[in-house]
Design a protein around this motif. Structure first.
Motif, PDB file in Angstrom:
ATOM      1  N   PHE A 146     -25.681  19.151 -25.997  1.00 46.26           N
ATOM      2  CA  PHE A 146     -26.453  18.886 -25.157  1.00 46.26           C
ATOM      3  C   PHE A 146     -25.903  19.779 -23.828  1.00 46.26           C
ATOM      4  O   PHE A 146     -26.738  20.235 -22.978  1.00 46.26           O
ATOM      5  CB  PHE A 146     -26.286  17.531 -24.855  1.00 46.26           C
ATOM      6  N   ILE A 189     -27.386  22.905 -23.670  1.00 38.09           N
ATOM      7  CA  ILE A 189     -28.663  23.208 -23.002  1.00 38.09           C
ATOM      8  C   ILE A 189     -28.596  23.406 -21.453  1.00 38.09           C
ATOM      9  O   ILE A 189     -29.166  24.085 -20.710  1.00 38.09           O
ATOM     10  CB  ILE A 189     -29.638  22.024 -23.471  1.00 38.09           C
ATOM     11  N   PHE A 190     -27.817  22.255 -20.878  1.00 36.57           N
ATOM     12  CA  PHE A 190     -27.742  21.924 -19.460  1.00 36.57           C
ATOM     13  C   PHE A 190     -26.834  23.360 -18.841  1.00 36.57           C
ATOM     14  O   PHE A 190     -27.533  24.083 -17.862  1.00 36.57           O
ATOM     15  CB  PHE A 190     -26.894  20.813 -19.185  1.00 36.57           C
ATOM     16  N   SER A 199     -28.696  11.277 -22.362  1.00 36.76           N
ATOM     17  CA  SER A 199     -28.264  12.855 -22.098  1.00 36.76           C
ATOM     18  C   SER A 199     -28.955  13.666 -22.975  1.00 36.76           C
ATOM     19  O   SER A 199     -29.274  14.722 -22.811  1.00 36.76           O
ATOM     20  CB  SER A 199     -26.683  13.000 -22.218  1.00 36.76           C
ATOM     21  N   ALA A 223     -31.435  16.547 -22.429  1.00 31.22           N
ATOM     22  CA  ALA A 223     -31.412  17.889 -22.948  1.00 31.22           C
ATOM     23  C   ALA A 223     -32.490  18.416 -23.602  1.00 31.22           C
ATOM     24  O   ALA A 223     -32.932  19.469 -23.586  1.00 31.22           O
ATOM     25  CB  ALA A 223     -30.184  17.951 -23.911  1.00 31.22           C
ATOM     26  N   SER A 271     -34.921  21.620 -22.582  1.00 30.82           N
ATOM     27  CA  SER A 271     -34.749  22.801 -23.481  1.00 30.82           C
ATOM     28  C   SER A 271     -35.881  23.621 -23.847  1.00 30.82           C
ATOM     29  O   SER A 271     -35.961  24.473 -24.242  1.00 30.82           O
ATOM     30  CB  SER A 271     -34.319  22.146 -25.058  1.00 30.82           C
TER      31      SER A 271
END
Length: 283
Positions: free
Chosen positions: A101, A104-105, A157, A161, A165
């Motif tokens: 995750f 992605i962030f 979360s 994500a 994404s």
């Protein structure tokens, strides 16, 4: 002020999680003016009504009704205006967010943009946020309080994500320091179990160690060694919580032959020993 203040989540909560629902004007009246600062944790905002503005790393970001947004650890930010905004505020310690995750962030090549939620998405986020708030307000001595809370945090979360994404941000040239900082974080996530030396990461990036330190201090507020230690400790906390490995085995998994040295390093970072951490979070 000698440096940009860093707000630490551990000073406000021992669960690594904080959630709050706010009405228009409530945030300003409770908190008062808040200057530029960094956080050592993730922040998520869901604006349900009104509008708001934040200055994030010298970029003004505007939020309207039904927008979702996050701020990364280390990003400098301050409020410009949110007196007419209502919605949700969520703070999450990095240890609660799986590396997939975080990829992605943190791998957004440009400054992340607010995401406009449709009606279905909005309802889903509101449902899980309400559930998170209810669980977080329970007595932490209740059976399985922490495991259930952490499962809900991971679900939230993961939803976030998945949302980001598919976001495509406009082309914008990154500065050289921002590019290097971004590349360093990607390398660190992939190599932290085997590579601990700042000079090794500088070599992978074809820059000097002193320049890499200068870049990271400028873009995140912390040197290379800080981020390496943070990433090692995050891995250690996950292994202590989720795996059945003992402390010696965890130390070796993370690349430390001397498990007593690893334990001292962990205690210095987390303020408790590895076994105390495991006992506290598995109760």
């Amino acid at each position: 002020m000698k440096d940009i203040p860093v707000h630490q989540l551990i000073e406000r909560t021992n669960t690594g999680f904080e959630i709050r629902h706010f009405e228009s004007g409530e945030e300003n009246s409770k908190k008062g003016p808040m200057g530029a600062h960094r956080d050592d944790h993730y922040l998520f905002f869901l604006i349900e009504s009104g509008s708001a503005s934040l200055m994030i790393d010298f970029n003004e970001v505007h939020f309207c009704e039904n927008t979702f947004y996050y701020i990364l650890p280390g990003q400098v930010h301050h409020r410009i205006n949110n007196s007419i905004a209502g919605g949700w505020y969520v703070a999450i310690d990095t240890q609660h967010i799986p590396s997939d995750f975080r990829n992605i962030f943190e791998n957004q090549l440009f400054l992340q943009q607010p995401y406009q939620l449709n009606d279905v998405e909005l309802k889903q986020y509101q449902q899980i946020l309400c559930l998170l708030r209810e669980k977080n307000n329970e007595d932490d001595n209740n059976a399985f309080f922490l495991p259930v809370l952490q499962s809900l945090i991971q679900s939230f979360s993961g939803m976030a994500a998945a949302t980001f994404s598919n976001v495509h941000t406009p082309e914008k040239q990154l500065s050289r320091p921002a590019q290097i900082s971004h590349q360093f974080k990607k390398l660190l996530l992939r190599n932290v179990r085997k590579v601990k030396g700042p000079s090794a990461y500088a070599g992978m990036l074809n820059v000097s160690e002193s320049y890499l330190n200068e870049v990271l201090k400028k873009t995140t507020g912390f040197p290379v060694s800080y981020w390496i230690t943070q990433e090692v400790m995050l891995e250690a906390k996950r292994l202590l919580y989720y795996s059945g490995l003992n402390v010696k085995e965890i130390a070796h998994t993370l690349g430390y032959d001397d498990h007593t040295y690893f334990s001292r390093l962990f205690k210095k970072s987390a303020c408790i020993t590895p076994l105390e951490f495991r006992d506290k979070h598995r109760k």
